[in-house]
Design a protein around this motif. Structure first.
Motif, short mmCIF file in Angstrom:
data_model
loop_
_atom_site.label_atom_id
_atom_site.label_comp_id
_atom_site.label_asym_id
_atom_site.label_seq_id
_atom_site.Cartn_x
_atom_site.Cartn_y
_atom_site.Cartn_z
N ILE A 94 0.84 -1.20 0.00
CA ILE A 94 0.00 0.00 0.00
C ILE A 94 0.87 1.25 0.00
CG2 ILE A 94 -1.66 1.34 1.36
CD1 ILE A 94 -2.86 -1.39 2.24
N VAL A 95 1.93 1.25 0.80
CA VAL A 95 2.85 2.40 0.83
C VAL A 95 3.52 2.55 -0.53
CG1 VAL A 95 4.99 3.28 1.83
CG2 VAL A 95 3.23 2.31 3.32
N HIS A 96 3.91 1.43 -1.15
CA HIS A 96 4.53 1.49 -2.48
C HIS A 96 3.55 2.05 -3.51
CE1 HIS A 96 5.98 -0.15 -6.36
NE2 HIS A 96 7.12 0.26 -5.87
N ALA A 97 2.31 1.61 -3.45
CA ALA A 97 1.29 2.11 -4.38
C ALA A 97 1.09 3.61 -4.18
CB ALA A 97 -0.02 1.36 -4.18
N PHE A 98 1.07 4.06 -2.94
CA PHE A 98 0.92 5.49 -2.66
C PHE A 98 2.10 6.27 -3.22
CE2 PHE A 98 1.45 9.32 -0.10
CZ PHE A 98 0.20 9.91 -0.27
N GLY A 99 3.29 5.68 -3.15
CA GLY A 99 4.48 6.34 -3.70
C GLY A 99 4.35 6.63 -5.18
N LYS A 100 3.60 5.80 -5.89
CA LYS A 100 3.41 6.02 -7.33
C LYS A 100 2.56 7.26 -7.62
CE LYS A 100 3.83 1.29 -8.96
NZ LYS A 100 3.16 0.23 -9.73
N ILE A 101 1.72 7.64 -6.67
CA ILE A 101 0.83 8.80 -6.90
C ILE A 101 1.09 9.92 -5.90
CG2 ILE A 101 -1.03 7.43 -7.93
CD1 ILE A 101 -2.38 7.66 -5.08
N SER A 102 2.16 9.81 -5.13
CA SER A 102 2.42 10.75 -4.04
C SER A 102 2.63 12.20 -4.49
CB SER A 102 3.62 10.29 -3.22
OG SER A 102 4.79 10.28 -4.01
N GLU A 103 3.05 12.39 -5.74
CA GLU A 103 3.25 13.77 -6.21
C GLU A 103 1.94 14.55 -6.29
OE1 GLU A 103 2.24 11.32 -9.71
OE2 GLU A 103 3.79 11.08 -8.18
N ARG A 104 0.83 13.85 -6.20
CA ARG A 104 -0.48 14.52 -6.22
C ARG A 104 -0.96 14.92 -4.83
NH1 ARG A 104 -3.71 10.72 -10.53
NH2 ARG A 104 -2.08 10.73 -12.11
N PHE A 105 -0.18 14.58 -3.81
CA PHE A 105 -0.57 14.86 -2.43
C PHE A 105 0.46 15.71 -1.73
CE2 PHE A 105 -2.96 11.12 -3.52
CZ PHE A 105 -4.16 11.27 -2.85
N VAL A 106 0.01 16.41 -0.70
CA VAL A 106 0.89 17.21 0.13
C VAL A 106 0.48 16.97 1.59
CG1 VAL A 106 -0.57 19.30 0.00
CG2 VAL A 106 1.88 19.50 0.45
N TRP A 107 1.49 16.98 2.48
CA TRP A 107 1.21 16.76 3.90
C TRP A 107 0.54 17.99 4.50
CZ3 TRP A 107 0.84 12.89 7.15
CH2 TRP A 107 0.80 13.15 8.52
N SER A 108 -0.51 17.80 5.26
CA SER A 108 -1.22 18.89 5.92
C SER A 108 -1.05 18.76 7.43
CB SER A 108 -2.71 18.84 5.57
OG SER A 108 -3.43 19.75 6.37
N GLU A 109 -0.38 19.73 8.04
CA GLU A 109 -0.23 19.72 9.49
C GLU A 109 -1.58 19.96 10.17
OE1 GLU A 109 2.16 19.03 11.67
OE2 GLU A 109 3.43 18.43 9.99
N THR A 110 -2.46 20.69 9.53
CA THR A 110 -3.79 20.94 10.09
C THR A 110 -4.58 19.65 10.22
OG1 THR A 110 -3.78 23.08 8.99
CG2 THR A 110 -5.90 22.29 9.82
N HIS A 111 -4.57 18.86 9.17
CA HIS A 111 -5.36 17.62 9.15
C HIS A 111 -4.57 16.40 9.64
CE1 HIS A 111 -7.42 20.24 6.21
NE2 HIS A 111 -8.49 19.70 6.77
N LYS A 112 -3.24 16.53 9.77
CA LYS A 112 -2.36 15.44 10.19
C LYS A 112 -2.41 14.23 9.26
CE LYS A 112 -0.97 17.58 13.84
NZ LYS A 112 0.17 18.43 13.67
N HIS A 113 -2.64 14.49 7.97
CA HIS A 113 -2.55 13.46 6.94
C HIS A 113 -2.35 14.16 5.61
CE1 HIS A 113 -6.66 14.06 5.44
NE2 HIS A 113 -7.06 14.02 6.70
N PHE A 114 -2.11 13.36 4.57
CA PHE A 114 -1.93 13.92 3.22
C PHE A 114 -3.27 14.37 2.66
CE2 PHE A 114 1.84 11.29 3.71
CZ PHE A 114 2.82 12.09 3.16
N ILE A 115 -3.21 15.44 1.87
CA ILE A 115 -4.42 15.90 1.17
C ILE A 115 -4.07 16.09 -0.31
CG2 ILE A 115 -5.48 17.02 3.16
CD1 ILE A 115 -4.55 19.71 2.01
N TYR A 116 -5.09 15.95 -1.13
CA TYR A 116 -4.92 16.13 -2.57
C TYR A 116 -4.59 17.58 -2.84
CZ TYR A 116 -5.83 15.31 -7.52
OH TYR A 116 -5.71 15.17 -8.88
N LYS A 117 -3.58 17.86 -3.64
CA LYS A 117 -3.12 19.25 -3.80
C LYS A 117 -3.63 19.96 -5.05
CE LYS A 117 1.46 18.35 -5.78
NZ LYS A 117 2.89 18.52 -5.58
N PHE A 118 -4.32 19.28 -5.95
CA PHE A 118 -4.77 19.96 -7.16
C PHE A 118 -6.18 20.45 -7.02
CE2 PHE A 118 -1.46 17.04 -8.78
CZ PHE A 118 -0.57 18.00 -9.18
#
Length: 118
Positions: A94-118
């Motif tokens: 699952i982590v490897h699969a997320f790595g394939k699409i990770s450029e579409r996400f950014v870490w959010s300190e407010t939400h404490k998880h990744f959010i879609y950035k586009f």
């Protein structure tokens, strides 16, 4: 994304995981932007199952069996020390699969998880 991502960091995004034979299909859902992205990877990339290469033919199997017995007898045979954990393999996939699409996400300190950035 250059940082190392852990399963705990992306767990809130994992909506659905389907494993069919060797293929892992992961559905990630950003609850903030209501965006769903699917990524696919192979499960055999993780764990000892990727190391196994079948020996073709009857003679090949006999030779492999004899070699294993020889190694056991002369002390060069090593029993596996780690027990395979399918759950850890699944999380790594699952982590490897997320790595394939990770450029579409950014870490959010407010939400404490990744959010879609586009």
């Amino acid at each position: 994304m250059k940082e190392t991502v852990t399963y705990d960091q992306i767990h809130p995004l994992v909506q659905y995981v389907e494993i069919a034979s060797d293929v892992v299909q992961c559905h990630f859902h950003c609850p903030v932007k209501s965006k769903k992205i699917v990524a696919i990877t192979r499960l055999t990339r993780f764990g000892d199952r990727a190391q196994h290469v079948p020996v073709p033919g009857t003679i090949g199997r006999i030779k492999a069996s004899a070699l294993n017995q020889y190694k056991k007898y002369f002390g060069r045979y090593e029993e596996p020390t780690e027990v395979e954990d399918p759950e850890v393999d699944k999380e790594n996939a699952i982590v490897h699969a997320f790595g394939k699409i990770s450029e579409r996400f950014v870490w959010s300190e407010t939400h404490k998880h990744f959010i879609y950035k586009f």
